[in-house]
Design a protein around this motif. Structure first.
Motif, PDB file in Angstrom:
ATOM      1  N   TRP A   1       0.826  -1.206   0.000  1.00  0.00           N
ATOM      2  CA  TRP A   1       0.000   0.000   0.000  1.00  0.00           C
ATOM      3  C   TRP A   1       0.856   1.250   0.000  1.00  0.00           C
ATOM      4  CZ3 TRP A   1      -3.856  -3.177  -0.557  1.00  0.00           C
ATOM      5  CH2 TRP A   1      -3.834  -4.382   0.142  1.00  0.00           C
ATOM      6  N   TYR A   2       1.832   1.301   0.910  1.00  0.00           N
ATOM      7  CA  TYR A   2       2.641   2.512   1.012  1.00  0.00           C
ATOM      8  C   TYR A   2       3.566   2.647  -0.194  1.00  0.00           C
ATOM      9  CZ  TYR A   2       0.866   3.209   5.704  1.00  0.00           C
ATOM     10  OH  TYR A   2       0.034   3.437   6.766  1.00  0.00           O
ATOM     11  N   GLY A   3       4.067   1.488  -0.675  1.00  0.00           N
ATOM     12  CA  GLY A   3       4.937   1.514  -1.850  1.00  0.00           C
ATOM     13  C   GLY A   3       4.180   2.023  -3.066  1.00  0.00           C
ATOM     14  N   ARG A   4       2.931   1.615  -3.163  1.00  0.00           N
ATOM     15  CA  ARG A   4       2.109   2.034  -4.292  1.00  0.00           C
ATOM     16  C   ARG A   4       1.869   3.554  -4.244  1.00  0.00           C
ATOM     17  NH1 ARG A   4      -3.917   1.222  -3.269  1.00  0.00           N
ATOM     18  NH2 ARG A   4      -4.926   1.731  -5.229  1.00  0.00           N
ATOM     19  N   ASN A   5       1.603   4.066  -3.041  1.00  0.00           N
ATOM     20  CA  ASN A   5       1.425   5.513  -2.912  1.00  0.00           C
ATOM     21  C   ASN A   5       2.679   6.249  -3.353  1.00  0.00           C
ATOM     22  OD1 ASN A   5      -0.927   4.724  -1.785  1.00  0.00           O
ATOM     23  ND2 ASN A   5      -0.572   5.624   0.225  1.00  0.00           N
ATOM     24  N   TRP A   6       3.810   5.685  -3.005  1.00  0.00           N
ATOM     25  CA  TRP A   6       5.095   6.292  -3.346  1.00  0.00           C
ATOM     26  C   TRP A   6       5.279   6.324  -4.862  1.00  0.00           C
ATOM     27  CZ3 TRP A   6       9.420   8.695  -1.651  1.00  0.00           C
ATOM     28  CH2 TRP A   6      10.575   8.574  -2.413  1.00  0.00           C
ATOM     29  N   LEU A   7       5.001   5.192  -5.498  1.00  0.00           N
ATOM     30  CA  LEU A   7       5.177   5.107  -6.952  1.00  0.00           C
ATOM     31  C   LEU A   7       4.222   6.040  -7.680  1.00  0.00           C
ATOM     32  CD1 LEU A   7       5.547   1.254  -7.447  1.00  0.00           C
ATOM     33  CD2 LEU A   7       7.318   2.998  -7.691  1.00  0.00           C
ATOM     34  N   LEU A   8       3.005   6.117  -7.164  1.00  0.00           N
ATOM     35  CA  LEU A   8       1.953   6.801  -7.902  1.00  0.00           C
ATOM     36  C   LEU A   8       1.859   8.284  -7.578  1.00  0.00           C
ATOM     37  CD1 LEU A   8      -0.062   5.522  -9.830  1.00  0.00           C
ATOM     38  CD2 LEU A   8      -1.730   5.637  -8.001  1.00  0.00           C
ATOM     39  N   GLY A   9       1.981   8.605  -6.296  1.00  0.00           N
ATOM     40  CA  GLY A   9       1.778   9.994  -5.892  1.00  0.00           C
ATOM     41  C   GLY A   9       3.054  10.661  -5.422  1.00  0.00           C
TER      42      GLY A   9
END
Lengths: 651, 43
Positions: A324-332
């Protein structure tokens, strides 16, 4: 009748999920060597870990792109096979729970408390018989519906939903295998699990009576009722946090460093439900560190093993949080989008928006004085800080009874003192972050609820024996708090009655309870079955079409910033295969113009859309001047707004 | 008869104070108990 039948089916379904997950979780516990002593403790730990395991399996299936209902059933079957060796034990457990000896109630107080808890749970189940109608679920459940339509985890739902969403995977399972209404059963299951974990914690460290009192004080509250009936992720967060506390206290009492690893896992799981969980998870770490130096020096003796366990705990927490946090990092560009704006300059967010929340006006205040008297303000002025309805009724028990702890401190056992101190440290650190974080929303105090109530029951149990005066005041106080909350719950449950009794049908019920439902109903009736919708409506939960959530001001769906001509915009829309666009509030070009002004000053999106509208590529096919926006389902308050639906016609 | 300590009395007074303060907040914001009931009934 069909409502009740549907609910029975859902209960059966949810029981299968619960039992399957618990058996698998039990296997995990056995392999890792996490053995707790009592039945309830074992069951709740196994169920919590099992549900988390299930959620991650679904996530993995979604990443691969196999998120279809048959595959979700397949995951359940796989999990059942995994848990198969645990079934004999499960049978013994069930027999243990069912045996009449277990259910002999020691005194009238326990019976009264159980009675009240049963009424509250009954009201929750009653409210959950109706389809979801609160604004919140129709807002944050939409991405999971989007996953199912796309048959994979879509990486770019609107970023404001991009907070960690482990629980969301369970919702996806519910929607994929049993339809919309099964979500309510997940809410009921999490309610029961909350009761289990709170009971286990208070039973182990206080007493049996205190355990029932703690459960009553946690469950019979307006905020708990709200979270259980609008199926928010908070309940899952509470479950993982309390399991974390159980593991932490167990470790603290010297049962071995492997429990510290479980603390890390539970903290990570709590943080994987919501950002609030991240703060509360941090409070577990603070309590562990301070606790070490406050009195359990011997835990430091095996320094090598301790460091190893700490490393494993941190690694475990990071691994479970990473999706979840990695995805936020990649995306936002920000792992905690958009909270990390000052550090990461999060994408799709503006300094103005950040300031707005950082200087939120409805909080307690920001001075040190306000920090100290915060508990008083929160208790006695809560209605001034939140919306003015039943959801803001906080009970006064924590503030009222906590000072009693000082009165009876010298008479408390060392064990209870230890527990109280650790829980207070954890709460204090959470409260500090909440207070100085700037956005002092009262709902965000929720993760502190269980530690607060366990400390409160330690105090109540102690002062109960301090003379007649305190006994009378305490009993009256408890009855007032619990009865008030029960009445509030009953009042809120009435909202669902017209649907449950069959007085109104599903469509009529949802029309009167769900904002903008009439517009989605029109879309369901009139858009072609194979339409793919770009939804700028943040609540498209009841739209039965393929949809992508794509409000320009929040979204990474289309990189609008690079678009310079109407043709380029049309090409982008076509590449995503959009056939229709839902636009609530204002015409499409105005929505895009506003987003463009705020986020992408280099491009004039409003104008690009306007050109496409003028040249007949984007055609308005529906315009409602008086869309119903429900501002309170309980009181029946509503406003009017506009709603537009467009068709995209490609050359 | 058991003597009641001053600490117990102080704690009891504190509990009563907190409850009164807690309930009091709902008076000015919602038009009082009666006002609230009337509004709920749509009168």
């Amino acid at each position: 009748m069909t409502v009740w039948l549907a609910h029975l089916l859902n209960l059966a379904w949810v029981s299968i999920v619960g039992i399957t997950a618990t058996a698998a979780g039990r296997r995990v516990c056995r392999v890792a060597g996490w053995r707790l002593s009592t039945l309830t403790e074992r069951v709740v730990l196994a169920a919590g870990l099992g549900l988390a395991f299930l959620a991650y399996l679904i996530w993995a299936v979604g990443i691969i792109g196999w998120l279809t209902p048959p595959m979700l059933w397949g995951v359940l079957v796989g999990l059942t096979i995994l848990g198969l060796p645990e079934w004999p034990l499960g049978w013994r457990m069930a027999r243990g729970v069912m045996s009449p000896r277990k259910w002999r109630l020691e005194n009238g107080l326990i019976s009264l408390l159980i009675g009240m808890i049963v009424v509250q749970v009954g009201l929750i189940v009653l409210a959950n018989l109706a389809p979801l109608s609160a604004g919140d679920p129709t807002y944050y459940m939409a991405p999971f519906r989007q996953y199912l339509y796309e048959e994979r985890i879509v990486w770019w739902p609107i970023l404001s939903w991009n907070y960690p969403q482990l629980t969301g995977m369970l919702y996806t399972l519910a929607m994929g295998t049993r339809g919309d209404i099964a979500m309510a059963s997940i809410g009921s299951m999490l309610t029961l699990l909350c009761i289990g974990v709170v009971w286990a914690l208070a039973r182990r460290y206080v007493s049996q009576t205190a355990a029932w009192l703690a459960v009553a004080l946690v469950v019979i509250r307006s905020d708990f009722y709200t979270y259980a009936t609008i199926i928010k992720v908070e309940l899952a967060m509470i479950v993982f946090l309390v399991l974390g506390w159980l593991a932490l206290l167990h470790w603290y009492e010297g049962h071995g460093h492997r429990w510290l690893v479980l603390v890390g896992l539970c903290a990570g799981l709590a943080a994987s439900t919501k950002y609030q969980g991240l703060i509360a998870a941090g409070s577990l770490g603070v309590a562990a560190c301070l606790g070490l130096f406050l009195g359990r020096g011997q835990l430091l003796a095996e320094r090598g093993r301790l460091l190893g366990a700490v490393a494993l705990a941190v690694a475990g927490a990071v691994v479970v949080m990473l999706p979840w946090y990695g995805r936020n990092w990649l995306l936002g560009g920000d792992p905690i989008w958009p909270l990390g704006y000052p550090i990461f300059s999060s994408l799709y967010y503006t300094a103005e928006e950040f300031q707005k929340f950082a200087n939120w006006e409805r909080g307690l205040g920001s001075s040190f004085f306000h920090f100290i008297i915060g508990p008083w303000l929160v208790t006695t002025r809560s209605s001034a800080y939140g919306t003015n309805d039943f959801r803001t009724i906080f009970t006064p028990v924590f503030l009222a009874f906590l000072p009693g702890l000082a009165l009876i401190w010298s008479r408390l056992s060392i064990r209870k003192r230890r527990v109280a101190v650790l829980l207070l440290i954890g709460m204090g650190s959470s409260y500090t972050v909440w207070f100085f974080g700037g956005y002092q929303k009262l709902g965000y105090l929720f993760p502190m609820l269980v530690p607060a109530m366990v400390v409160t029951v330690i105090a109540i149990e102690g002062i109960w024996s301090q003379g007649k005066v305190l006994q009378v005041v305490t009993s009256v106080g408890l009855v007032v708090a619990l009865v008030l909350s029960l009445v509030a719950s009953a009042f809120q449950s009435l909202v669902a009655l017209p649907y449950i009794t069959g007085a109104v049908d599903r469509d009529a019920y949802l029309s009167s309870k769900v904002s903008l439902y009439g517009d989605l109903r029109w879309a369901n009736a009139n858009l072609p079955r194979d339409a793919k919708v770009l939804s700028l409506d943040l609540h498209p939960y009841y739209l039965e079409r393929r949809l992508i959530l794509g409000a320009p001001a929040y979204s990474g769906v289309l990189d609008y910033s690079t678009l310079r001509s109407p043709e380029e915009l049309l090409v982008r829309l076509r590449s995503e295969e959009f056939t229709h666009i839902l636009a609530p509030g204002r015409p499409l070009n105005e929505t895009f113009a506003k987003a463009s002004r705020e986020l992408w000053p280099d491009t004039d999106l409003g104008n690009l859309v306007k050109v496409l509208m003028d040249t007949g590529y984007i055609v308005e096919i529906y315009h409602n001047l008086a869309s119903r926006i429900i501002s309170s389902r309980t009181f029946g308050w509503e406003d009017k707004g506009e709603y537009y639906i467009y068709e995209v016609r490609y050359p | 008869m058991q003597r009641v300590s001053w600490q117990s009395c102080a704690l009891a007074a504190w509990i009563v104070l907190v409850y009164v303060a807690f309930l009091w907040q709902y008076v000015p914001y919602t038009g009082g108990v009666w006002g609230n009931i009337r509004r709920l009934l749509g009168l």
